[in-house]
Design an enzyme around this catalytic site. Structure first.
Site, PDB file in Angstrom:
ATOM      1  N   LYS A  71      79.067  10.209 106.021  1.00 11.34           N
ATOM      2  CA  LYS A  71      79.203  10.258 107.487  1.00 11.34           C
ATOM      3  C   LYS A  71      79.489  11.677 107.983  1.00 11.34           C
ATOM      4  O   LYS A  71      78.878  12.141 108.947  1.00 11.34           O
ATOM      5  CB  LYS A  71      80.285   9.281 107.918  1.00 11.34           C
ATOM      6  CG  LYS A  71      80.542   9.201 109.411  1.00 11.34           C
ATOM      7  CD  LYS A  71      81.250   7.910 109.772  1.00 11.34           C
ATOM      8  CE  LYS A  71      82.399   7.571 108.877  1.00 11.34           C
ATOM      9  NZ  LYS A  71      83.509   8.569 108.903  1.00 11.34           N
ATOM     10  N   THR A  73      78.889  14.467 106.452  1.00 17.41           N
ATOM     11  CA  THR A  73      77.719  15.296 106.161  1.00 17.41           C
ATOM     12  C   THR A  73      76.647  15.115 107.224  1.00 17.41           C
ATOM     13  O   THR A  73      76.048  16.096 107.698  1.00 17.41           O
ATOM     14  CB  THR A  73      77.154  14.937 104.770  1.00 17.41           C
ATOM     15  OG1 THR A  73      78.180  15.130 103.790  1.00 17.41           O
ATOM     16  CG2 THR A  73      75.949  15.792 104.416  1.00 17.41           C
ATOM     17  N   ARG A  94      87.563  15.794 112.289  1.00 21.58           N
ATOM     18  CA  ARG A  94      88.954  15.687 111.871  1.00 21.58           C
ATOM     19  C   ARG A  94      89.247  16.717 110.775  1.00 21.58           C
ATOM     20  O   ARG A  94      88.337  17.195 110.104  1.00 21.58           O
ATOM     21  CB  ARG A  94      89.252  14.293 111.320  1.00 21.58           C
ATOM     22  CG  ARG A  94      89.136  13.181 112.345  1.00 21.58           C
ATOM     23  CD  ARG A  94      89.318  11.823 111.696  1.00 21.58           C
ATOM     24  NE  ARG A  94      88.272  11.539 110.728  1.00 21.58           N
ATOM     25  CZ  ARG A  94      88.349  10.617 109.789  1.00 21.58           C
ATOM     26  NH1 ARG A  94      89.438   9.888 109.654  1.00 21.58           N
ATOM     27  NH2 ARG A  94      87.353  10.407 108.958  1.00 21.58           N
ATOM     28  N   LYS A 105      89.142  10.836  96.743  1.00 22.57           N
ATOM     29  CA  LYS A 105      88.166  10.752  97.834  1.00 22.57           C
ATOM     30  C   LYS A 105      87.440  12.074  98.078  1.00 22.57           C
ATOM     31  O   LYS A 105      86.266  12.116  98.404  1.00 22.57           O
ATOM     32  CB  LYS A 105      88.863  10.295  99.130  1.00 22.57           C
ATOM     33  CG  LYS A 105      87.919  10.149 100.320  1.00 22.57           C
ATOM     34  CD  LYS A 105      88.688   9.691 101.548  1.00 22.57           C
ATOM     35  CE  LYS A 105      87.761   9.546 102.753  1.00 22.57           C
ATOM     36  NZ  LYS A 105      87.245  10.833 103.221  1.00 22.57           N
ATOM     37  N   ALA A 273      91.971   6.103 109.442  1.00 21.23           N
ATOM     38  CA  ALA A 273      91.338   5.081 110.282  1.00 21.23           C
ATOM     39  C   ALA A 273      91.724   3.665 109.874  1.00 21.23           C
ATOM     40  O   ALA A 273      91.555   2.740 110.660  1.00 21.23           O
ATOM     41  CB  ALA A 273      89.817   5.233 110.245  1.00 21.23           C
ATOM     42  N   PHE A 301      85.796   5.842 108.619  1.00 23.78           N
ATOM     43  CA  PHE A 301      85.303   4.633 107.964  1.00 23.78           C
ATOM     44  C   PHE A 301      84.163   3.978 108.754  1.00 23.78           C
ATOM     45  O   PHE A 301      83.382   4.667 109.411  1.00 23.78           O
ATOM     46  CB  PHE A 301      86.449   3.665 107.691  1.00 23.78           C
ATOM     47  CG  PHE A 301      87.458   4.200 106.722  1.00 23.78           C
ATOM     48  CD1 PHE A 301      87.068   4.745 105.512  1.00 23.78           C
ATOM     49  CD2 PHE A 301      88.814   4.174 107.005  1.00 23.78           C
ATOM     50  CE1 PHE A 301      87.997   5.255 104.606  1.00 23.78           C
ATOM     51  CE2 PHE A 301      89.757   4.668 106.108  1.00 23.78           C
ATOM     52  CZ  PHE A 301      89.345   5.209 104.922  1.00 23.78           C
ATOM     53  N   PHE A 381      68.927   9.406  99.562  1.00 21.20           N
ATOM     54  CA  PHE A 381      69.254   9.799  98.194  1.00 21.20           C
ATOM     55  C   PHE A 381      67.945   9.888  97.401  1.00 21.20           C
ATOM     56  O   PHE A 381      66.955   9.227  97.743  1.00 21.20           O
ATOM     57  CB  PHE A 381      70.185   8.779  97.530  1.00 21.20           C
ATOM     58  CG  PHE A 381      71.641   8.953  97.884  1.00 21.20           C
ATOM     59  CD1 PHE A 381      72.574   9.248  96.897  1.00 21.20           C
ATOM     60  CD2 PHE A 381      72.087   8.822  99.191  1.00 21.20           C
ATOM     61  CE1 PHE A 381      73.925   9.404  97.211  1.00 21.20           C
ATOM     62  CE2 PHE A 381      73.419   8.979  99.513  1.00 21.20           C
ATOM     63  CZ  PHE A 381      74.347   9.271  98.517  1.00 21.20           C
ATOM     64  N   TRP A 409      71.927  16.740 103.566  1.00 19.87           N
ATOM     65  CA  TRP A 409      72.638  17.208 102.374  1.00 19.87           C
ATOM     66  C   TRP A 409      71.777  18.205 101.599  1.00 19.87           C
ATOM     67  O   TRP A 409      72.255  19.241 101.137  1.00 19.87           O
ATOM     68  CB  TRP A 409      72.998  16.019 101.490  1.00 19.87           C
ATOM     69  CG  TRP A 409      73.790  16.390 100.263  1.00 19.87           C
ATOM     70  CD1 TRP A 409      75.141  16.547 100.178  1.00 19.87           C
ATOM     71  CD2 TRP A 409      73.274  16.655  98.950  1.00 19.87           C
ATOM     72  NE1 TRP A 409      75.501  16.898  98.899  1.00 19.87           N
ATOM     73  CE2 TRP A 409      74.376  16.969  98.126  1.00 19.87           C
ATOM     74  CE3 TRP A 409      71.996  16.654  98.404  1.00 19.87           C
ATOM     75  CZ2 TRP A 409      74.226  17.287  96.777  1.00 19.87           C
ATOM     76  CZ3 TRP A 409      71.844  16.974  97.054  1.00 19.87           C
ATOM     77  CH2 TRP A 409      72.953  17.280  96.253  1.00 19.87           C
TER      78      TRP A 409
END
Length: 556
Positions: A71, A73, A94, A105, A273, A301, A381, A409
């Site tokens: 998210k 990215t 954030r 994480k 979140a 999230f 991906f 990405w």
């Protein structure tokens, strides 16, 4: 492929004064923190108060899975793509928490060629905002215990102290502790515990405050304990809210950095979140809207947590209205929601994708309940098959939702052009008619049932006896006319992390209800929510190092 930190270290950054000038900031508007970071004066809002706001784009996602969604990215990549299209775009994110950075994480600075930089600084101490929050939080805790030690004139009930100490690190040993041991000189022994800094009510207050004086007032409104008569004791009763605001006089100012492609990025605040409301600060978003024509922000999230709270809490308090919502999904994650094990996610499986896509469908429905148009971003991906990509595109077409393949990405802004075009077209064609989901003046149980039924798809909500007692107390104090902030697992639409996909017929179980009086919302806790995470067996910290020349390795 280079690692994230290798990509970040090879970036050509512009001096932050140049980035500031791009968005109309002068030297008087910023406080420098070295060459590549600065803080923005809150006076900027007053100076631009007559200027029309830009368009607000929220990036959210399906329920997260071990396969990852990307998210942050996509948020960074979309901002870069808009700038490639010669749009005046600003990213609002954030700040990362140190705990997850050293745990499992990872950080929150994007990835690949869609990152904010200087990545090492942002993921570590940055400009010290989290340390200021930690200090202010623990000053209040010290004042509570000192007040009791010095005679307890407020008659604080030691069994009902509700404000905890915090530290910005994953440390399970601090979850449940005893303080005040060692005799009379050290105070009164009592049970205590630490939370991670991002779970502090002060973090939520920072992200919802309008200005420094509003911050100070909100700090004073924090309920720290109850006295022996069951009446609330406020932070202002201890008379330290002014000192706490003093500690946060710089932390309240949003931070300006840049992306790998020199797109301006304002990064400020970072409440969890699944515990708090999961959005960056209102001040950062409002400043970005005054300085940019398009602002790309994110919420934590999935849309059932971050986006719901963005709409019902942040937009309500900040008088904001998003123009478009991007819902990020990966084929791998959707197959996980379809029941595929993690080690089999690389294998093409359209049948599993067809089952798992119901999670995406529900999150699209959730966004539309707020009257805001949605765009689906397929975060690509290398293992994704053409058949799987076409399946998602056809599904979105069948429900009349725009969809774009995203490769930010790997390609940075260039890989986000398809998404940027879809977002711009959506904003132009569908301005939306934003609305919150419920009236905050409704009873607590009714507000919770609206969220559970409309957003989670639950059949009903049950309240434990303890929660019922707490609701009655909150209503008696007249503090119930607030929006709801639900604390629940991020992995499921339900409160059971094992119920993936789009579960139906379940009941949300409420265990605890408490009021975050300074933040201005009511926290409803479901399931087992961890406010102090622990480190995994092999923490990310074990891979990190610093060399003699000062270069950092292993940070993603």
């Amino acid at each position: 492929m280079k690692s994230d930190i290798e990509i970040a270290q090879s970036a050509t950054m512009e001096k932050i004064t140049v980035i500031a000038e791009k968005i109309g900031l002068t030297e008087e508007d910023i406080d420098l923190y070295g060459k590549y970071k600065c803080k923005i004066s809150l006076d900027v809002l007053d100076r631009h108060k007559g200027k029309k706001d830009g368009k607000l784009i929220l990036v959210t996602a399906i329920n997260p899975t071990p396969a990852g969604e990307g998210k942050s990215t996509v948020t960074v990549g979309l901002g870069q793509a808009l700038c490639k299209m010669k749009k005046n775009a600003i990213i609002a994110l954030r700040e990362p928490s140190l705990g997850p950075v050293f745990g499992v994480k990872g950080g929150a600075a994007g990835g690949g060629y869609a990152q904010v930089v200087p990545m090492e600084d942002i993921n570590l101490h940055f400009t010290g905002d989290f340390h200021a929050i930690t200090s202010a939080n623990n000053l209040l805790c010290a004042a509570i215990d000192n007040h009791i030690h010095q005679g307890n004139s407020l008659n604080i009930d030691l069994r009902r102290i509700v404000f905890k100490r915090v530290i910005d690190m994953n440390d399970r040993a601090l979850r449940e502790i005893v303080v005040g041991l060692g005799g009379k000189i050290n105070g009164f022994p009592r049970e205590e515990g630490f939370m991670i800094t991002v779970a502090s009510e002060i973090m939520a207050i920072l992200c919802l405050a309008k200005n420094l004086m509003d911050l100070k007032e909100r700090l004073g409104n924090i309920i720290v304990a109850y006295n022996i008569n069951g009446e609330p004791v406020y932070c202002r009763d201890l008379n330290v809210h002014g000192a706490m605001a003093l500690l946060m006089k710089d932390a309240i100012k949003p931070n300006l950095v840049q992306t790998l492609e020199n797109t301006p990025a304002i990064i400020h605040g970072g409440p969890f979140a699944n515990i708090a409301h999961g959005c960056n600060s209102i001040l950062a978003t409002k400043i970005a809207l005054k300085l940019g024509d398009f602002v790309v922000t994110e919420a934590g999230f999935g849309a059932d947590l971050g986006a719901e709270k963005f709409m019902n809490i942040k937009c309500r308090f900040g008088q904001l209205a998003p123009n478009c919502v991007v819902i990020v999904a990966t084929i791998r994650a959707l197959k996980h929601h379809g029941g595929v094990k993690k080690d089999m996610l690389s294998k093409p499986d359209v049948e599993a994708l067809a089952r798992g896509i119901e999670n995406l469908h529900k999150q699209i429905e959730n966004v539309k309940k707020f009257g805001v148009p949605a765009v689906v971003a397929i975060n690509k991906f290398v293992t994704d098959s053409n058949e799987e990509i076409q399946f998602i595109k056809q599904f979105c077409k069948s429900i009349e939702v725009p969809v774009a393949l995203t490769e930010v990405w790997e390609k940075g802004g260039e890989g986000g052009l398809e998404l940027a075009k879809a977002v711009l077209e959506t904003i132009e064609q569908k301005s939306g008619d934003f609305k919150v989901l419920y009236d905050e003046k409704l009873p607590i149980r009714e507000k919770m049932r609206i969220i559970a039924r409309e957003i989670y798809g639950a059949k009903d909500v049950s309240f434990d006896k303890n929660a019922e007692k707490q609701i009655a107390e909150i209503e008696k104090l007249g503090l119930d006319k607030r929006p709801i902030c639900v604390a629940k697992t991020q992995y499921s639409l339900s409160d059971d992390p094992q119920l993936i996909g789009r579960p139906e017929g379940f009941t949300i179980n409420v265990k605890e209800v408490r009021v975050s009086n300074g933040a201005g919302f009511i926290v409803v806790l479901t399931g087992d929510i961890m406010t102090m995470p622990g480190l995994p067996k092999f923490p990310a910290a074990e891979r990190m190092d610093i060399q003699q020349d000062g270069s950092i390795t292993g940070l993603f």
